[in-house]
Design a protein around this motif. Structure first.
Motif, PDB file in Angstrom:
ATOM      1  N   UNK A 113     107.155  58.697   1.989  1.00  0.00           N
ATOM      2  CA  UNK A 113     108.113  58.196   2.972  1.00  0.00           C
ATOM      3  C   UNK A 113     109.285  58.791   3.013  1.00  0.00           C
ATOM      4  N   UNK A 114     109.470  60.013   1.922  1.00  0.00           N
ATOM      5  CA  UNK A 114     110.722  61.005   2.124  1.00  0.00           C
ATOM      6  C   UNK A 114     110.333  62.333   2.254  1.00  0.00           C
ATOM      7  N   UNK A 115     109.024  62.421   3.228  1.00  0.00           N
ATOM      8  CA  UNK A 115     108.700  63.524   3.763  1.00  0.00           C
ATOM      9  C   UNK A 115     109.198  64.111   4.758  1.00  0.00           C
ATOM     10  N   UNK A 116     109.589  65.534   4.943  1.00  0.00           N
ATOM     11  CA  UNK A 116     110.397  65.691   5.944  1.00  0.00           C
ATOM     12  C   UNK A 116     109.827  65.855   7.569  1.00  0.00           C
ATOM     13  N   UNK A 117     108.441  65.476   7.451  1.00  0.00           N
ATOM     14  CA  UNK A 117     107.903  65.713   8.862  1.00  0.00           C
ATOM     15  C   UNK A 117     107.898  64.155   9.412  1.00  0.00           C
ATOM     16  N   UNK A 118     108.629  63.222   8.600  1.00  0.00           N
ATOM     17  CA  UNK A 118     108.975  61.713   9.178  1.00  0.00           C
ATOM     18  C   UNK A 118     110.064  61.781  10.101  1.00  0.00           C
ATOM     19  N   UNK A 119     109.688  61.332  11.494  1.00  0.00           N
ATOM     20  CA  UNK A 119     110.784  61.451  12.376  1.00  0.00           C
ATOM     21  C   UNK A 119     110.729  60.185  13.414  1.00  0.00           C
ATOM     22  N   UNK A 120     111.702  59.821  14.062  1.00  0.00           N
ATOM     23  CA  UNK A 120     111.425  58.575  15.142  1.00  0.00           C
ATOM     24  C   UNK A 120     112.845  58.463  15.943  1.00  0.00           C
ATOM     25  N   UNK A 121     112.828  57.493  16.741  1.00  0.00           N
ATOM     26  CA  UNK A 121     113.924  57.034  17.729  1.00  0.00           C
ATOM     27  C   UNK A 121     114.414  55.731  17.136  1.00  0.00           C
ATOM     28  N   UNK A 122     115.913  55.850  17.384  1.00  0.00           N
ATOM     29  CA  UNK A 122     116.718  54.858  17.059  1.00  0.00           C
ATOM     30  C   UNK A 122     116.677  53.971  18.173  1.00  0.00           C
ATOM     31  N   UNK A 123     116.181  52.608  18.039  1.00  0.00           N
ATOM     32  CA  UNK A 123     116.408  51.679  19.240  1.00  0.00           C
ATOM     33  C   UNK A 123     117.507  50.925  19.443  1.00  0.00           C
ATOM     34  N   UNK A 124     118.588  51.157  18.833  1.00  0.00           N
ATOM     35  CA  UNK A 124     119.837  50.280  19.058  1.00  0.00           C
ATOM     36  C   UNK A 124     120.267  50.380  20.407  1.00  0.00           C
ATOM     37  N   UNK A 125     120.102  51.606  21.174  1.00  0.00           N
ATOM     38  CA  UNK A 125     120.700  51.736  22.635  1.00  0.00           C
ATOM     39  C   UNK A 125     119.674  50.849  23.559  1.00  0.00           C
TER      40      UNK A 125
END
Length: 349
Positions: free
Chosen positions: A188-200
């Motif tokens: 869960x701390x791996x540098x390949x973890x990414x995503x999009x922040x859904x707040x907008x």
């Protein structure tokens, strides 16, 4: 006010995304979306009329005499709705002017992205459809660095990415709640973890709901929940019918799936209305249009060949819409204000 970035410099993904799609020369102002990708509303044989049939059925079920289509493209869905029920007042909302051949009652030009036109307000007895709208509302893209710290991702006009500032504040709180899988695991701390922040997207939905006094708001989109959240994010591009590397240069669509569990949670609870429902497209369409499973009787081919062919086409289209990736689409149905009854449960199922 900060000075504009140099042409070749990297900027936060959400800013580059907004410009690429909605600037004066942006992707959605250059041509019809149907030239680049198919949706349930357009580009799939027989699907558009069935989706329109579902929209009409929902309008009747919820006592709505108006339909507003947000992010309606060139009004393809509204045109199909008009053929089914000419009594419904139809309004299209998109970033381009109304097509000259489209017969609707009103058309509002939107600024694009999360921004809605000022004229869209005080909607009564209205079914609002936002079909594949939120997935093109730009949002921050984030990734972990080598130390496992969440940072924003910046992007250059050619699509080259680089790590930006550390994520903080409300965005960080959102990431920790909806993207972190568990603080104790090394992966869960791996540098390949990414995503999009859904707040907008959540803010955009809240804005849309605030413009409706009574009726039903329906959001239909690709989505994911904590059970199947992609570890590498979902940001991608589409050009001329093909999925391509996302490049914010205005030549391709840019889209990312919606965190639908976060979207639902953002609505909170209200005792004054029926609760929102989050269901798969297959469930909604089976409820509204029936089960495509039963075969068309062969005897119909002898007694009414055209009816037989029409029934086959309808069954094939409904099967397409309720199976595979399309069947997995999420529908978020949010009743607003008083819900006129017709003797049936206003929900699905």
């Amino acid at each position: 006010m900060s000075a504009p970035a140099p042409p070749d410099s990297a900027t936060p993904w959400d800013r580059a995304w907004q410009e690429a799609l909605y600037a004066a020369d942006g992707f959605y102002r250059q041509g019809a979306p149907a030239a680049h990708f198919a949706t349930s509303a357009r580009g799939i044989p027989g699907a558009g009329p069935l989706l329109a049939e579902a929209v009409v059925a929902l309008a009747h079920r919820h006592g709505c005499d108006r339909v507003v289509d947000v992010g309606c493209g060139r009004g393809e869905l509204l045109a199909q709705v008009r053929t089914l029920d000419a009594s419904l007042h139809l309004t299209g909302v998109d970033v381009v002017p109304r097509p000259s051949t489209l017969e609707v009652d009103a058309w509002l030009v939107s600024p694009g992205g999360a921004a809605l036109p000022r004229g869209l307000r005080d909607l009564e007895r209205t079914l609002v459809v936002a079909h594949e709208w939120l997935d093109v509302v730009p949002c921050p893209v984030v990734a972990r660095d080598d130390a496992g710290v969440w940072r924003s991702l910046d992007v250059a006009p050619d699509g080259t990415e680089e790590l930006g500032p550390v994520v903080h504040g409300e965005d960080l709180a959102w990431v920790r709640r909806w993207l972190d899988d568990g603080p104790g695991r090394a992966e869960d701390r791996a540098p390949d973890r990414r995503g999009e922040v859904g707040r907008p997207r959540e803010a955009a939905l809240a804005d849309l709901l605030g413009r409706v006094r009574s009726g039903l708001v329906v959001v239909v989109d690709y989505g994911h929940t904590a059970d199947d959240r992609p570890r590498g994010g979902t940001l991608t591009g589409f050009r001329a019918g093909r999925e391509v590397t996302p490049v914010p240069d205005g030549t391709c669509d840019l889209t990312a799936h919606v965190a639908v569990d976060a979207l639902l949670a953002s609505l909170g609870t209200s005792p004054a209305t029926d609760p929102p429902q989050l269901v798969r497209q297959r469930e909604v369409l089976h409820d509204l249009l029936g089960d495509p499973g039963p075969p068309v009787p062969h005897a119909l081919a002898r007694t009414d060949p055209q009816a037989y062919l029409d029934a086959l086409a309808r069954r094939a289209a409904l099967t397409t819409l309720t199976s595979g990736a399309l069947g997995d689409f999420w529908w978020l149905l949010v009743p607003v204000g008083a819900q006129p009854g017709d003797g049936r449960d206003p929900g699905i199922g």
